[in-house]
Design an enzyme around this catalytic site. Structure first.
Site, mmCIF file in Angstrom:
data_model
loop_
_atom_site.group_PDB
_atom_site.id
_atom_site.type_symbol
_atom_site.label_atom_id
_atom_site.label_comp_id
_atom_site.label_asym_id
_atom_site.label_seq_id
_atom_site.Cartn_x
_atom_site.Cartn_y
_atom_site.Cartn_z
ATOM 1 N N HIS A 72 9.154 5.836 -2.623
ATOM 2 C CA HIS A 72 8.263 4.840 -3.237
ATOM 3 C C HIS A 72 8.186 5.067 -4.755
ATOM 4 O O HIS A 72 8.242 4.132 -5.539
ATOM 5 C CB HIS A 72 6.839 4.958 -2.673
ATOM 6 C CG HIS A 72 6.691 4.567 -1.230
ATOM 7 N ND1 HIS A 72 6.079 5.374 -0.299
ATOM 8 C CD2 HIS A 72 7.063 3.452 -0.561
ATOM 9 C CE1 HIS A 72 6.077 4.767 0.881
ATOM 10 N NE2 HIS A 72 6.666 3.606 0.754
ATOM 11 N N LYS A 125 1.015 -2.202 11.401
ATOM 12 C CA LYS A 125 1.846 -1.400 12.296
ATOM 13 C C LYS A 125 1.047 -0.350 13.059
ATOM 14 O O LYS A 125 1.368 0.018 14.155
ATOM 15 C CB LYS A 125 2.918 -0.670 11.490
ATOM 16 C CG LYS A 125 3.951 -1.566 10.847
ATOM 17 C CD LYS A 125 4.928 -0.677 10.097
ATOM 18 C CE LYS A 125 5.647 -1.464 9.008
ATOM 19 N NZ LYS A 125 6.280 -0.586 8.029
ATOM 20 N N ARG A 155 16.383 0.589 1.978
ATOM 21 C CA ARG A 155 17.046 1.868 2.246
ATOM 22 C C ARG A 155 18.316 1.664 3.055
ATOM 23 O O ARG A 155 19.361 2.199 2.757
ATOM 24 C CB ARG A 155 16.100 2.807 3.007
ATOM 25 C CG ARG A 155 14.917 3.275 2.198
ATOM 26 C CD ARG A 155 13.849 3.847 3.088
ATOM 27 N NE ARG A 155 13.402 2.831 4.048
ATOM 28 C CZ ARG A 155 12.388 2.974 4.880
ATOM 29 N NH1 ARG A 155 11.732 4.106 4.904
ATOM 30 N NH2 ARG A 155 12.043 1.996 5.692
ATOM 31 N N SER A 158 7.412 6.973 5.319
ATOM 32 C CA SER A 158 6.085 7.570 5.488
ATOM 33 C C SER A 158 5.910 8.062 6.924
ATOM 34 O O SER A 158 5.357 9.136 7.168
ATOM 35 C CB SER A 158 4.993 6.547 5.163
ATOM 36 O OG SER A 158 5.117 6.106 3.846
HETATM 37 O O1 PNS Z 1 4.935 -0.235 3.506
HETATM 38 P P1 PNS Z 1 5.072 -1.324 4.525
HETATM 39 O O2 PNS Z 1 4.195 -1.049 5.732
HETATM 40 O O3 PNS Z 1 6.498 -1.577 4.918
HETATM 41 O O4 PNS Z 1 4.516 -2.668 3.811
HETATM 42 C C1 PNS Z 1 4.470 -3.874 4.531
HETATM 43 C C2 PNS Z 1 3.690 -4.939 3.737
HETATM 44 C C3 PNS Z 1 2.308 -4.437 3.374
HETATM 45 C C4 PNS Z 1 4.442 -5.286 2.489
HETATM 46 C C5 PNS Z 1 3.598 -6.185 4.680
HETATM 47 O O5 PNS Z 1 3.121 -5.787 5.917
HETATM 48 C C6 PNS Z 1 2.672 -7.264 4.110
HETATM 49 O O6 PNS Z 1 3.044 -7.961 3.217
HETATM 50 N N1 PNS Z 1 1.455 -7.353 4.703
HETATM 51 C C7 PNS Z 1 0.449 -8.317 4.300
HETATM 52 C C8 PNS Z 1 0.287 -9.404 5.375
HETATM 53 C C9 PNS Z 1 1.320 -10.499 5.181
HETATM 54 O O7 PNS Z 1 1.408 -11.127 4.128
HETATM 55 N N2 PNS Z 1 2.122 -10.745 6.215
HETATM 56 C C10 PNS Z 1 3.168 -11.731 6.212
HETATM 57 C C11 PNS Z 1 4.407 -11.197 5.503
HETATM 58 S S1 PNS Z 1 5.596 -12.461 5.231
#
Ligand code: PNS
Length: 171
Positions: A25, A49, A99, A136
Site C-alpha cells: 500500500h 469482506k 498485484r 493485509s
Molecule cells: O482494500 P480493499 O478491501 O480491496 O478495498 C476495497 C474498496 C474499499 C476499494 C471497495 O470495497 C469499495 O470501494 N467499497 C465501497 C463500497 C462501494 O463503492 N462498492 C461498490 C464498488 S464498485
C-alpha cells in the site's frame, strides 16, 4: 505541457480497507504522491469482506504515521459508495494497485461501475514485484501463526499488531 493548455486537475483518491496497511500500500501511495498533486487515502469504514481487525481510528492513525513524509497525502474515511465519496471530495481519479491478474478481473468491474456512477476513471499502478504476494489478510494469517512479517509492513504497523495481540490474547 504546452503553454495555454487548461490546468489539469489531479486529485487522486486511493481507497481501501487498510486492515492493516502494508508496504505494498505504501509503495502505491508514494508513487501516487509523485504523480498527482493531492492524494486522499480513503479508508472504508466497514469493509464488506470481513470484520476488520483494526478499528477505523487505528487504521487511520497507522496510515497517517506511515505517510507523514508526503505533504500532499491526506488520510480520510468514507461510508457507503466510493462513487458518492469521490463526488463529495471532488476527486479526479481513483487509484488502485494491481498485484496479479486476478486483481485485474475484480478491479475491472469496480472501475466500470465507479465510472458509470461518478464519471471518474480508475488508474492502475502495477504493484512493485517485491510486494506482489503481500496482502493485509495474508499478513494477519502469517502473524497469527507466529511468522515474521517485519519485511512486509512498516514499523508502526508491526507495533500495532503486537499491541493488538497483547490486548486480545490472540488475533
Ligand atoms: O482494500 P480493499 O478491501 O480491496 O478495498 C476495497 C474498496 C474499499 C476499494 C471497495 O470495497 C469499495 O470501494 N467499497 C465501497 C463500497 C462501494 O463503492 N462498492 C461498490 C464498488 S464498485
Amino acid at each position: 505541457m504546452h503553454n495555454g493548455s487548461p490546468q489539469k486537475k489531479s486529485h487522486a483518491i486511493y481507497p481501501g480497507s487498510f486492515d492493516p496497511p502494508t508496504n505494498g500500500h505504501l509503495d502505491v501511495i508514494a508513487r501516487s504522491a509523485s504523480i498527482f498533486t493531492t492524494v486522499t487515502v480513503a479508508v472504508v469504514v466497514n469493509p464488506q469482506k470481513r470484520s476488520p481487525l483494526f478499528t477505523l481510528d487505528e487504521r487511520e492513525d497507522m496510515l497517517r504515521r506511515c505517510t507523514s513524509a508526503h505533504s500532499n497525502v491526506r488520510v480520510a474515511h468514507f461510508r457507503g459508495l466510493l462513487a458518492d465519496y469521490v463526488k463529495e471530495i471532488d476527486a479526479d481519479v481513483i487509484v488502485k494497485g494491481l498485484r496479479v491478474v486476478s486483481d485485474f478481473e475484480n478491479e475491472m468491474a469496480f472501475a466500470h461501475m465507479n465510472r458509470s456512477l461518478s464519471n471518474v476513471d480508475t488508474m492502475f499502478l502495477m504493484s512493485d514485484s517485491a510486494y506482489s504476494f503481500v496482502s493485509s489478510s495474508l499478513i494477519k494469517e502469517v502473524y497469527l501463526q507466529g511468522g515474521d512479517i517485519a519485511k512486509y509492513v512498516p514499523d508502526v504497523v508491526l507495533e500495532y499488531m503486537h499491541h493488538k495481540r497483547q490486548a486480545q490474547g490472540r488475533i
